[in-house]
Design a protein around this motif. Structure first.
Motif, PDB file in Angstrom:
ATOM      1  N   THR A  52       0.834  -1.192   0.000  1.00  0.00           N
ATOM      2  CA  THR A  52       0.000   0.000   0.000  1.00  0.00           C
ATOM      3  C   THR A  52       0.872   1.247   0.000  1.00  0.00           C
ATOM      4  OG1 THR A  52      -0.086   0.211   2.397  1.00  0.00           O
ATOM      5  CG2 THR A  52      -1.710  -1.247   1.353  1.00  0.00           C
ATOM      6  N   ARG A  53       0.224   2.399  -0.159  1.00  0.00           N
ATOM      7  CA  ARG A  53       0.958   3.656  -0.139  1.00  0.00           C
ATOM      8  C   ARG A  53       1.659   3.855   1.208  1.00  0.00           C
ATOM      9  NH1 ARG A  53      -0.274   8.754   1.701  1.00  0.00           N
ATOM     10  NH2 ARG A  53       0.944  10.410   0.734  1.00  0.00           N
ATOM     11  N   GLY A  54       1.039   3.357   2.233  1.00  0.00           N
ATOM     12  CA  GLY A  54       1.623   3.483   3.561  1.00  0.00           C
ATOM     13  C   GLY A  54       2.725   2.480   3.852  1.00  0.00           C
ATOM     14  N   GLY A  55       2.980   1.594   2.885  1.00  0.00           N
ATOM     15  CA  GLY A  55       4.065   0.642   3.066  1.00  0.00           C
ATOM     16  C   GLY A  55       3.667  -0.686   3.671  1.00  0.00           C
ATOM     17  N   ARG A  56       2.379  -0.887   3.867  1.00  0.00           N
ATOM     18  CA  ARG A  56       1.942  -2.176   4.406  1.00  0.00           C
ATOM     19  C   ARG A  56       2.057  -3.228   3.304  1.00  0.00           C
ATOM     20  NH1 ARG A  56      -3.962  -2.133   6.540  1.00  0.00           N
ATOM     21  NH2 ARG A  56      -4.374  -2.209   4.296  1.00  0.00           N
TER      22      ARG A  56
END
Length: 118
Positions: A52-56
């Motif tokens: 994801t954009r958040g790095g998940r």
């Protein structure tokens, strides 16, 4: 129109490593989660990993602890580091962008061939 261009595939011996890259033509990471999906001969398409954009990140069980997905948002590029490769990893690997609002895969790359063989 967004374009996804994969690179980095090739022939590697079992136990070897490859790093795939997927370059996006625009800054789509705000609106899309990026996935790697593969398709082996005579088999159905299989989702491999996502970020994801958040790095998940998330992985299919068969590649956990061997593959690592990452992204460089400044370069609009997603990577798939593949270690300890096995013959069953042989497939065409596709980069795909999944909408965070509709969950549909809106954009696909052309695919890059990964062959693991001695």
């Amino acid at each position: 129109q967004v374009q996804l261009v994969e690179s980095g595939g090739g022939l590697v011996q079992p136990g070897g490593s490859l790093r795939l890259s997927c370059a996006a033509s625009g800054n789509i990471f705000w609106f899309y989660a990026m996935s790697w999906i593969r398709q082996a001969p005579w088999k159905q398409r299989e989702w491999v990993a996502a970020i994801t954009r958040g790095g998940r990140t998330n992985y299919v069980d068969s590649v956990k602890r061997r593959f690592t997905i990452s992204s460089d948002n400044a370069k609009n590029t997603v990577y798939l580091q593949m270690n300890s490769l096995k013959p069953e990893d042989t497939a065409v690997y596709y980069c795909a962008a999944r909408s965070v609002t509709t969950s549909s895969y809106d954009y696909w790359g052309q695919g890059t061939q990964v062959t693991v063989s001695s």
